[in-house]
Design a protein around this motif. Structure first.
Motif, mmCIF file in Angstrom:
data_model
loop_
_atom_site.group_PDB
_atom_site.id
_atom_site.type_symbol
_atom_site.label_atom_id
_atom_site.label_comp_id
_atom_site.label_asym_id
_atom_site.label_seq_id
_atom_site.Cartn_x
_atom_site.Cartn_y
_atom_site.Cartn_z
ATOM 1 N N SER A 1 0.857 -1.146 0.091
ATOM 2 C CA SER A 1 0.002 0.110 0.022
ATOM 3 C C SER A 1 0.688 1.210 0.151
ATOM 4 C CB SER A 1 -0.742 -0.090 1.226
ATOM 5 O OG SER A 1 -1.525 1.364 1.088
ATOM 6 N N PHE A 2 0.970 1.727 -1.134
ATOM 7 C CA PHE A 2 1.784 3.029 -1.145
ATOM 8 C C PHE A 2 1.245 4.418 -0.384
ATOM 9 C CE2 PHE A 2 3.129 0.960 -5.051
ATOM 10 C CZ PHE A 2 4.711 0.894 -4.949
ATOM 11 N N GLU A 3 0.047 4.290 -0.155
ATOM 12 C CA GLU A 3 -0.718 5.450 0.613
ATOM 13 C C GLU A 3 -0.649 5.211 1.927
ATOM 14 O OE1 GLU A 3 -1.540 5.871 -3.375
ATOM 15 O OE2 GLU A 3 -2.106 3.957 -2.342
ATOM 16 N N LYS A 4 -0.680 4.010 2.564
ATOM 17 C CA LYS A 4 -0.586 3.546 3.776
ATOM 18 C C LYS A 4 1.053 3.348 4.287
ATOM 19 C CE LYS A 4 -5.183 1.737 4.943
ATOM 20 N NZ LYS A 4 -5.314 3.090 5.710
ATOM 21 N N ARG A 5 1.798 3.301 3.386
ATOM 22 C CA ARG A 5 3.013 2.796 3.390
ATOM 23 C C ARG A 5 3.591 1.760 4.249
ATOM 24 N NH1 ARG A 5 5.036 9.418 4.051
ATOM 25 N NH2 ARG A 5 3.930 9.925 2.087
ATOM 26 N N ILE A 6 2.632 0.648 3.962
ATOM 27 C CA ILE A 6 2.899 -0.590 4.536
ATOM 28 C C ILE A 6 3.106 -1.653 3.505
ATOM 29 C CG2 ILE A 6 1.486 -2.305 5.671
ATOM 30 C CD1 ILE A 6 0.625 -0.009 7.693
ATOM 31 N N ILE A 7 3.676 -2.638 3.903
ATOM 32 C CA ILE A 7 3.919 -3.881 3.203
ATOM 33 C C ILE A 7 3.540 -4.994 3.973
ATOM 34 C CG2 ILE A 7 5.394 -5.442 1.872
ATOM 35 C CD1 ILE A 7 7.524 -2.951 1.316
#
Length: 531
Positions: free
Chosen positions: A179-185
């Motif tokens: 998730s590029f928006e939440k900056r989570i992998i």
């Protein structure tokens, strides 16, 4: 990047009662052994096994579709979409699962050795050995840097959590979701540590081009005169082996950026293939596997715990993870100038490509976009014999954006800095896979040495009548007959048939790049299908 407020789920994980933060290597090794996650080997490294997932699972990788980034992503089989609501539900499930664990492990560090373009990141692991892997593969902060560290991207890895495809929107129990928006992998269902490493590469391949930096799936080293060389190629083509040169300093073995400052390593360690590893052939890699290193799926002698690198009973894709510091002659920090030479590596299982050829600028762009190699056994699940494959930019599985974005940027850099480009075949000679033999490593090293030393810049060449490649007629240390692939085959008619078949595959694959200039489209094989 702007800092983003932590989600409630991430806040809860960070407040876990037994979050083990930034443990030292000895502390992590103690945890790994006490938790029985891995065993100690005679080298001092720990050896872990990963169950049925012994390679990447490309069909289980997703990107969250969001209005802010959806127009940048090249959606399709490589970048499968998942909606925000489905991701959020699975994310909360994984967080709840990890909250129930007795202890979790946190690593805080960086991706990108050039501080002008560095990404602060953190990794939250269910397994201690995955945390050690992360510590050795990413860039480790100094004590002072750690005091002010604020992560801009977070990896959450829960390998024991199995997804339910019917309710979680995945294709299997395993998943890697960005998730590029939440900056989570979000990673789950697979114990293969390579997913952690490659997920960060994928996000750097999104973030760096937005800063006008070419992100590259390549290894790099630098000579005594400051001359920089890049080695592009998919897993198994020899990037790690060939960049580990006793006469050149290693910048990095797999992932780099090319900025206005020059080349910089994205990582802080190496993830080397171990199959058939020997001290004689690859002394630097062999010697790097010691205390603090992680061996993945390597067979051991039950009594002595000696690694047997020839044993592929667990997988062909045996691996070793170790910090750059375990290599004697590294460049520190991992930042150098602009490349003088660029090597495209391919492991051609057809046995028809020349072992080395000089590329024109147009041929360089054609072969970069093509990214041809033979996918070797073990790199991905289900691959048991080499398969001809084309992977744009020699790294298609890790490119969130269209290949043309990366190719155009690389082409501009090659023109700007007048880098010489060579295509090197580390695959088969004398016949195809099963008939011929793998190219001798000593010959490949001699060819690359000649290319890097400028010995091939003015050498006489012959033009291959099928591929149109310019083949040097002599390379010091290499028998002349090896340089012309047709000469190494007993059955010349069989060679012609095999080479023509490969040429047609090149043409078929390049149909997807009709937007490329006419000069680049015509820079491929000169043998063309009959109309």
């Amino acid at each position: 990047m702007k800092m983003m407020e932590q989600s409630s789920g991430l806040k809860r994980l960070m407040q876990h009662d037994n979050m083990q933060k930034n443990l030292s290597v000895p502390q992590l090794v103690e945890k790994i052994l006490s938790r029985k996650e891995a065993i100690l080997t005679s080298t001092g490294a720990v050896r872990a096994t990963t169950g049925k997932y012994t390679g990447r699972s490309p069909k289980d990788k997703f990107i969250v579709r969001h209005a802010d980034s959806e127009n940048d992503i090249a959606w399709g089989p490589v970048n499968q979409e998942i909606d925000e609501q489905t991701f959020q539900k699975l994310y909360e499930k994984v967080v709840a699962y990890l909250e129930e664990q007795n202890e979790l492990f946190l690593f805080e560090g960086f991706a990108g050795a050039d501080q002008d373009y560095q990404l602060p990141l953190q990794v939250i692991n269910e397994y201690a050995w995955h945390n050690l892997f992360s510590k050795q593969l990413f860039i480790r902060p100094t004590a002072e840097e750690l005091l002010h560290h604020q992560a801009e991207f977070t990896i959450i890895s829960a390998p024991s959590f199995k997804a339910d495809p019917d309710t979680d929107g995945t294709n299997s129990e395993a998943f890697v979701i960005i998730s590029f928006e939440k900056r989570i992998i979000l990673i789950g269902g697979t114990e293969y540590a390579g997913e952690i490493k490659k997920s960060i590469f994928s996000i750097m391949n999104y973030l760096l081009p937005k800063q006008d930096i070419v992100s590259m799936h390549c290894s790099a080293n630098v000579g005594q005169e400051g001359d920089v060389a890049l080695f592009f190629g998919l897993s198994g083509t020899g990037k790690t082996t060939l960049s580990a040169d006793p006469y050149r300093k290693l910048i990095g073995d797999d992932e780099h950026g090319w900025s206005p400052n020059g080349v910089f390593n994205i990582e802080g360690g190496c993830y080397a293939k171990c199959v058939d590893l020997s001290e004689e052939k690859e002394p630097q890699i062999y010697g790097a596997i010691r205390f603090g290193s992680v061996l993945e799926n390597v067979a051991l002698d039950k009594q002595t715990r000696l690694p047997d690198y020839r044993d592929t009973s667990l997988t062909e894709n045996t691996r070793a993870a170790y910090p750059l510091e375990n290599i004697d002659n590294i460049l520190s920090p991992s930042v150098a100038g602009h490349p003088n030479a660029i090597i495209f590596l391919t492991a051609d299982a057809s046995g028809t490509l020349p072992p080395i050829s000089k590329l024109t600028k147009e041929q360089a762009m054609y072969h970069f976009l093509s990214g041809y190699t033979s996918k070797l056994a073990g790199t991905e699940r289900g691959v048991t014999e080499p398969e001809a494959t084309f992977s744009a930019c020699f790294g298609s599985p890790f490119l969130p954006m269209a290949p043309s974005v990366y190719a155009e940027m690389l082409g501009e850099k090659i023109n700007q800095y007048r880098s010489n480009v060579f295509l090197v075949n580390t695959g088969w000679t004398g016949g195809p896979y099963g008939v011929g033999n793998r190219m001798k490593l000593s010959y490949t090293r001699a060819m690359i040495h000649a290319a890097l030393e400028g010995e091939l810049n003015a050498v006489e060449t012959v033009t291959d009548n099928i591929f149109g490649l310019h083949i040097p007629i002599h390379v010091p240390g290499v028998p002349d007959e090896v340089l012309i692939p047709r000469n190494t085959w007993q059955d010349k008619a069989a060679y012609d048939q095999e080479a023509q078949a490969l040429a047609l595959k090149f043409h078929d694959n390049f149909n997807q790049f009709r937007h490329a200039s006419q000069a680049i489209q015509e820079a491929g094989p000169v043998f063309r299908p009959e109309k």
